[in-house]
Structure formats: C-alpha cells, structure tokens
Design a protein around this motif. Structure first.
Motif: not given
Length: 177
Positions: A108-109, A112, A115, A135-136, A139, A142, A144, A146, A161
């Motif tokens: 995840y990190d 981003h 991104d 990535i959009k 998101d 998810l 928001g 995490r 992804t």
C-alpha cells in the motif's frame, strides 16, 4: 634505477589523484540524494570540467542530473525510478502468517509513494494515466481505510494493482530511467 623510481612516483601520483577525486565526490553523492537542488544548479555550468581551482567541498559530483538539459526534470524522474524500485522490491514477498500485515501495508505504501512521484513528475500526471487510475480505483475500494483487516479484505485488488503497474512501467522504461 632512476627510471624505475620515476615510474613508481608516477604510479603513486596517479593513485593519489584518483583517490583524491573519489574521496572528494563520493560522500556528497551518498550523503544527500535529494539535497542538490540549490547550489549545484548555479555551479553546474561553471565547473563541468572539475578544474583543480574549484572549491572541492562545494563542487557537485558529476551526475546524470547535471548532464541532462533540465536538472529540474531529472529529479522527479529519479523519484519515479526510486518509487518504482521500492514497488518492485515487494514482488518477491507474499502474505505469510508472520508478515502479512507488514507486507500488505508495504505494498500500500509503495503504491502511494509511486502515485505521489508520478504526480510530481515534470511531465505531469497525464504522463502516467494508467498507473494513476489504477491507484485511484484501489483507493475508492479501500475508502480511506488502510487497516490490516481492510487491506486483507482487498488483498487481491491491492496485489493486482501492484502487478498491473509493474507491467505498465516495464512497458514504459523511458519514464523512469
């Protein structure tokens, strides 16, 4: 015998010169990878030949950024390259019982980080349409959250992804090299 001494002195002089050049530039290149945004831009044109009269402590090492037409353009490219390398470092990992939370959080990190680097690129975010859209979409799914539970619930999408962006970037090597 004197020729041998002269040859030996020349070898020593060449070795010392090589060491002084490498000792003068190596620590700077490794000390602050992103810290060359101010003074080096002013000195790049004046000291490209690395003349001995230059002040060694402030002279930047020869780097790809100083050889490109626009030093501003090369910094975001290196950000994209570095972020992509971080993302690729997750390819050989998996969600095992001992590290699943760490692994999913890292993927995840890294996504981003990628991104943000693509959006900061001088070419603009439109240069990386597919990865940014992926990535959009992630998101949005998810929402928001995490937390490990939510990342685990969306593990297939998260890993998918990552893998799709890896394939896209491999097909566009000029965008990160």
């Amino acid at each position: 015998m004197p020729i041998s001494k002269i040859r030996g002195a020349a070898v020593v002089a060449v070795a010392l010169a090589a060491l002084s050049v490498s000792c003068g530039t190596s620590p700077k290149g490794s000390a602050s990878p992103g810290g060359s945004t101010g003074a080096p831009a002013a000195t790049t044109g004046a000291s490209s030949s690395a003349a001995p009269t230059d002040s060694t402590p402030t002279a930047p090492p020869a780097s790809p950024a100083s050889r490109t037409p626009s030093a501003q353009r090369s910094e975001p490219v290196s950000l994209v390259r570095d972020a992509f390398a971080g993302l690729q470092a997750t390819l050989n990992d998996s969600c095992t019982p001992g590290n699943c939370a760490y692994f999913l959080g890292r993927v995840y990190d890294e996504l981003h980080r990628m991104d943000a680097a693509m959006k900061a690129d001088a070419k603009g975010p439109g240069h990386f349409p597919e990865p940014i859209a992926l990535i959009k979409k992630l998101d949005a799914e998810l929402a928001g959250d995490r937390s490990f539970e939510n990342l685990k619930k969306h593990q297939t999408l998260l890993i998918g992804t990552r893998d799709k962006i890896n394939v896209w970037m491999q097909g566009h090597p000029d965008d990160y090299r």
